[in-house]
Motif scaffolding. Structure first.
Motif, PDB file in Angstrom:
ATOM      1  N   VAL A   9       2.451  -5.678  -9.352  1.00  0.00           N
ATOM      2  CA  VAL A   9       1.167  -5.321  -8.732  1.00  0.00           C
ATOM      3  C   VAL A   9       1.354  -4.771  -7.317  1.00  0.00           C
ATOM      4  O   VAL A   9       0.598  -3.892  -6.890  1.00  0.00           O
ATOM      5  CB  VAL A   9       0.178  -6.514  -8.746  1.00  0.00           C
ATOM      6  CG1 VAL A   9       0.574  -7.575  -7.747  1.00  0.00           C
ATOM      7  CG2 VAL A   9      -1.244  -6.054  -8.472  1.00  0.00           C
ATOM      8  N   GLY A  10       2.383  -5.249  -6.615  1.00  0.00           N
ATOM      9  CA  GLY A  10       2.489  -4.881  -5.208  1.00  0.00           C
ATOM     10  C   GLY A  10       3.538  -3.842  -4.875  1.00  0.00           C
ATOM     11  O   GLY A  10       3.474  -3.201  -3.826  1.00  0.00           O
ATOM     12  N   PHE A  11       4.526  -3.668  -5.751  1.00  0.00           N
ATOM     13  CA  PHE A  11       5.664  -2.843  -5.359  1.00  0.00           C
ATOM     14  C   PHE A  11       6.028  -1.745  -6.343  1.00  0.00           C
ATOM     15  O   PHE A  11       6.922  -0.969  -6.084  1.00  0.00           O
ATOM     16  CB  PHE A  11       6.897  -3.735  -5.123  1.00  0.00           C
ATOM     17  CG  PHE A  11       6.769  -4.606  -3.905  1.00  0.00           C
ATOM     18  CD1 PHE A  11       7.330  -4.219  -2.706  1.00  0.00           C
ATOM     19  CD2 PHE A  11       6.067  -5.794  -3.957  1.00  0.00           C
ATOM     20  CE1 PHE A  11       7.202  -5.003  -1.574  1.00  0.00           C
ATOM     21  CE2 PHE A  11       5.924  -6.589  -2.833  1.00  0.00           C
ATOM     22  CZ  PHE A  11       6.493  -6.188  -1.641  1.00  0.00           C
ATOM     23  N   ILE A  56       2.482   6.369  -9.127  1.00  0.00           N
ATOM     24  CA  ILE A  56       1.325   6.604  -8.268  1.00  0.00           C
ATOM     25  C   ILE A  56       0.054   6.025  -8.884  1.00  0.00           C
ATOM     26  O   ILE A  56      -0.832   5.560  -8.176  1.00  0.00           O
ATOM     27  CB  ILE A  56       1.184   8.119  -7.958  1.00  0.00           C
ATOM     28  CG1 ILE A  56       0.195   8.353  -6.827  1.00  0.00           C
ATOM     29  CG2 ILE A  56       0.787   8.926  -9.184  1.00  0.00           C
ATOM     30  CD1 ILE A  56       0.684   7.873  -5.479  1.00  0.00           C
ATOM     31  N   GLU A  57      -0.009   6.002 -10.222  1.00  0.00           N
ATOM     32  CA  GLU A  57      -1.189   5.431 -10.878  1.00  0.00           C
ATOM     33  C   GLU A  57      -1.269   3.928 -10.591  1.00  0.00           C
ATOM     34  O   GLU A  57      -2.351   3.393 -10.331  1.00  0.00           O
ATOM     35  CB  GLU A  57      -1.149   5.662 -12.395  1.00  0.00           C
ATOM     36  CG  GLU A  57      -1.351   7.109 -12.827  1.00  0.00           C
ATOM     37  CD  GLU A  57      -0.081   7.938 -12.713  1.00  0.00           C
ATOM     38  OE1 GLU A  57       0.994   7.354 -12.443  1.00  0.00           O
ATOM     39  OE2 GLU A  57      -0.159   9.168 -12.873  1.00  0.00           O
ATOM     40  N   ASN A  96      -2.384   3.510  -7.028  1.00  0.00           N
ATOM     41  CA  ASN A  96      -3.797   3.799  -6.779  1.00  0.00           C
ATOM     42  C   ASN A  96      -4.718   2.732  -7.373  1.00  0.00           C
ATOM     43  O   ASN A  96      -5.751   2.408  -6.788  1.00  0.00           O
ATOM     44  CB  ASN A  96      -4.157   5.175  -7.344  1.00  0.00           C
ATOM     45  CG  ASN A  96      -3.557   6.296  -6.512  1.00  0.00           C
ATOM     46  OD1 ASN A  96      -3.097   6.063  -5.396  1.00  0.00           O
ATOM     47  ND2 ASN A  96      -3.538   7.493  -7.058  1.00  0.00           N
ATOM     48  N   ALA A  97      -4.339   2.202  -8.539  1.00  0.00           N
ATOM     49  CA  ALA A  97      -5.181   1.174  -9.161  1.00  0.00           C
ATOM     50  C   ALA A  97      -5.213  -0.084  -8.301  1.00  0.00           C
ATOM     51  O   ALA A  97      -6.250  -0.713  -8.133  1.00  0.00           O
ATOM     52  CB  ALA A  97      -4.659   0.847 -10.557  1.00  0.00           C
ATOM     53  N   ALA A  98      -4.057  -0.439  -7.734  1.00  0.00           N
ATOM     54  CA  ALA A  98      -3.965  -1.679  -6.951  1.00  0.00           C
ATOM     55  C   ALA A  98      -4.055  -1.398  -5.454  1.00  0.00           C
ATOM     56  O   ALA A  98      -3.699  -2.246  -4.643  1.00  0.00           O
ATOM     57  CB  ALA A  98      -2.661  -2.398  -7.275  1.00  0.00           C
ATOM     58  N   HIS A  99      -4.563  -0.207  -5.087  1.00  0.00           N
ATOM     59  CA  HIS A  99      -4.506   0.252  -3.701  1.00  0.00           C
ATOM     60  C   HIS A  99      -5.050  -0.767  -2.703  1.00  0.00           C
ATOM     61  O   HIS A  99      -4.360  -1.165  -1.761  1.00  0.00           O
ATOM     62  CB  HIS A  99      -5.274   1.574  -3.583  1.00  0.00           C
ATOM     63  CG  HIS A  99      -5.289   2.136  -2.207  1.00  0.00           C
ATOM     64  ND1 HIS A  99      -6.326   1.923  -1.330  1.00  0.00           N
ATOM     65  CD2 HIS A  99      -4.381   2.871  -1.536  1.00  0.00           C
ATOM     66  CE1 HIS A  99      -6.056   2.526  -0.185  1.00  0.00           C
ATOM     67  NE2 HIS A  99      -4.886   3.112  -0.282  1.00  0.00           N
ATOM     68  N   ASP A 100      -6.295  -1.188  -2.922  1.00  0.00           N
ATOM     69  CA  ASP A 100      -6.929  -2.067  -1.932  1.00  0.00           C
ATOM     70  C   ASP A 100      -6.265  -3.442  -1.900  1.00  0.00           C
ATOM     71  O   ASP A 100      -6.168  -4.071  -0.845  1.00  0.00           O
ATOM     72  CB  ASP A 100      -8.429  -2.190  -2.219  1.00  0.00           C
ATOM     73  CG  ASP A 100      -9.137  -0.842  -2.018  1.00  0.00           C
ATOM     74  OD1 ASP A 100      -8.482   0.098  -1.531  1.00  0.00           O
ATOM     75  OD2 ASP A 100     -10.324  -0.738  -2.363  1.00  0.00           O
ATOM     76  N   PRO A 147       3.868  -3.357   1.985  1.00  0.00           N
ATOM     77  CA  PRO A 147       4.115  -1.999   2.488  1.00  0.00           C
ATOM     78  C   PRO A 147       3.557  -0.980   1.499  1.00  0.00           C
ATOM     79  O   PRO A 147       3.762  -1.110   0.295  1.00  0.00           O
ATOM     80  CB  PRO A 147       5.631  -1.922   2.558  1.00  0.00           C
ATOM     81  CG  PRO A 147       6.100  -3.343   2.614  1.00  0.00           C
ATOM     82  CD  PRO A 147       5.110  -4.108   1.809  1.00  0.00           C
ATOM     83  N   CYS A 148       2.836  -0.015   2.011  1.00  0.00           N
ATOM     84  CA  CYS A 148       2.093   0.897   1.144  1.00  0.00           C
ATOM     85  C   CYS A 148       2.336   2.326   1.630  1.00  0.00           C
ATOM     86  O   CYS A 148       2.482   2.533   2.822  1.00  0.00           O
ATOM     87  CB  CYS A 148       0.612   0.549   1.260  1.00  0.00           C
ATOM     88  SG  CYS A 148      -0.282   0.668  -0.266  1.00  0.00           S
ATOM     89  N   HIS A 149       2.344   3.270   0.770  1.00  0.00           N
ATOM     90  CA  HIS A 149       2.532   4.699   1.080  1.00  0.00           C
ATOM     91  C   HIS A 149       3.920   4.989   1.623  1.00  0.00           C
ATOM     92  O   HIS A 149       4.298   4.419   2.629  1.00  0.00           O
ATOM     93  CB  HIS A 149       1.514   5.220   2.102  1.00  0.00           C
ATOM     94  CG  HIS A 149       0.117   4.972   1.680  1.00  0.00           C
ATOM     95  ND1 HIS A 149      -0.391   5.405   0.478  1.00  0.00           N
ATOM     96  CD2 HIS A 149      -0.888   4.297   2.264  1.00  0.00           C
ATOM     97  CE1 HIS A 149      -1.638   5.034   0.359  1.00  0.00           C
ATOM     98  NE2 HIS A 149      -1.972   4.347   1.427  1.00  0.00           N
TER      99      HIS A 149
END
Lengths: 57, 251
Positions: A33-35, A39-40, A43-47, A55-57
């Motif tokens: 879920v976190g790592f 990209i899908e 994006n699904a777990a973005h928030d 760490p994101c992006h």
């Protein structure tokens, strides 16, 4: 007496086995879920990722 | 075995749903606000003179160790549509994440005879410190559009820091000798001595005050998540364990 010892050690090894499975499950789910890179998935777990300070992006 | 899975999944659904409510109220609106700034000028959070000035310094945009966080979205890629679909996916991923944390708590609780609700909550707090606070000290929660170091470096540092801090908590709680308990200090400090990967300049497209509010909101929301998980997992775990369905070593 010997029987008691063997039952105890069996229960301890069962405990360790169960705990190992729990930690492995927790780690695998957290990584998914976190790592995970697709990209899908991101994006699904973005928030969720942002809010958990992963760490994101 | 399957009983532990049920405990973890049920706790994940309950804790994750409660967390979603809190998060939707405090955290998600700030992410949405930050997204409005995405693609705009970079504001440095380091130099107070430029915070209000909304100036994109040339050096901020250089590739030298600084990733441009603002333009990562490719319009063709799939993402949940705004509104209900996005909320739904966030709820699902919150539940999944809470399930992961619940499994870790179950793994710990297997070694705690006579598990009480107080100990459950204590482990919620220790989990929060290991998996949120310790990594967040080095890598503060990011808003969309923020400058950041290389993603893989940050992910590696995050994972090592969480693992090290969690090991520290285990030494502290289960260590029988003071030297083992004391070793937790090393486990906690080591990742920060090594240092988190940072961009050369801290900044992003969102105003600094928005980011500060966001960091505070995530600290609060994750504390609520972990404490509630500690209580819920302990409650369900005790219920199942008391039925003696698995060889749970009680003294």
């Amino acid at each position: 007496m010997a029987r008691v010892v063997s039952t105890q050690s069996q229960s301890v090894s069962t405990q360790v086995l169960l705990a190992t499975i729990c930690f492995a499950m927790g780690l695998a789910i957290m990584l998914a879920v976190g790592f995970s890179a697709p990209i899908e998935a991101h994006n699904a777990a973005h928030d969720t990722r942002h809010a958990a300070a992963f760490p994101c992006h | 075995m399957s009983k532990i899975f049920i405990v973890a999944f049920l706790s994940g659904i309950m804790g994750g749903s409660l967390y979603s409510l809190v998060q939707n109220y405090r955290v998600v609106p700030l992410i949405a606000q930050a997204e409005l700034f995405e693609g705009g000028d970079i504001v440095s959070y380091d130099d107070p003179d430029t915070v209000e000035g909304h100036v994109a310094h040339q050096h901020l945009l250089n590739p030298d160790g600084v990733e441009e966080g603002a333009n990562h979205h490719d319009p063709s890629e799939w993402k949940p549509s705004q509104g209900a679909q996005r909320l739904f996916f966030t709820w699902v991923s919150n539940v999944v994440l809470a399930t992961a944390w619940s499994f870790l708590l179950c793994g710990i609780f297997l070694f705690i005879p006579k598990l009480s609700m107080r100990v459950g909550m204590l482990w919620g707090l220790l989990g929060y410190l290991a998996f949120f606070v310790a990594p967040a000290i080095g890598l503060p929660p990011e808003l969309p559009g923020m400058l950041a170091a290389d993603l893989e470096d940050r992910q590696l540092w995050w994972l090592l820091t969480a693992a090290s801090s969690f090991s520290g908590m285990i030494c502290l709680y289960f260590g029988k000798h003071w030297t083992i308990r004391f070793s937790m200090v090393g486990f906690l400090i080591l990742p920060h001595v090594f240092g988190a990967p940072h961009p050369r300049v801290q900044g992003g497209t969102a105003p600094e005050t928005l980011w500060k509010n966001y960091v505070a909101a995530t600290y609060g929301a994750n504390l609520i998540l972990w404490l509630s998980l500690g209580l819920i997992v302990a409650f369900l775990f005790r219920k199942v364990a008391s039925e003696g369905v698995w060889s749970y070593a009680r003294d």
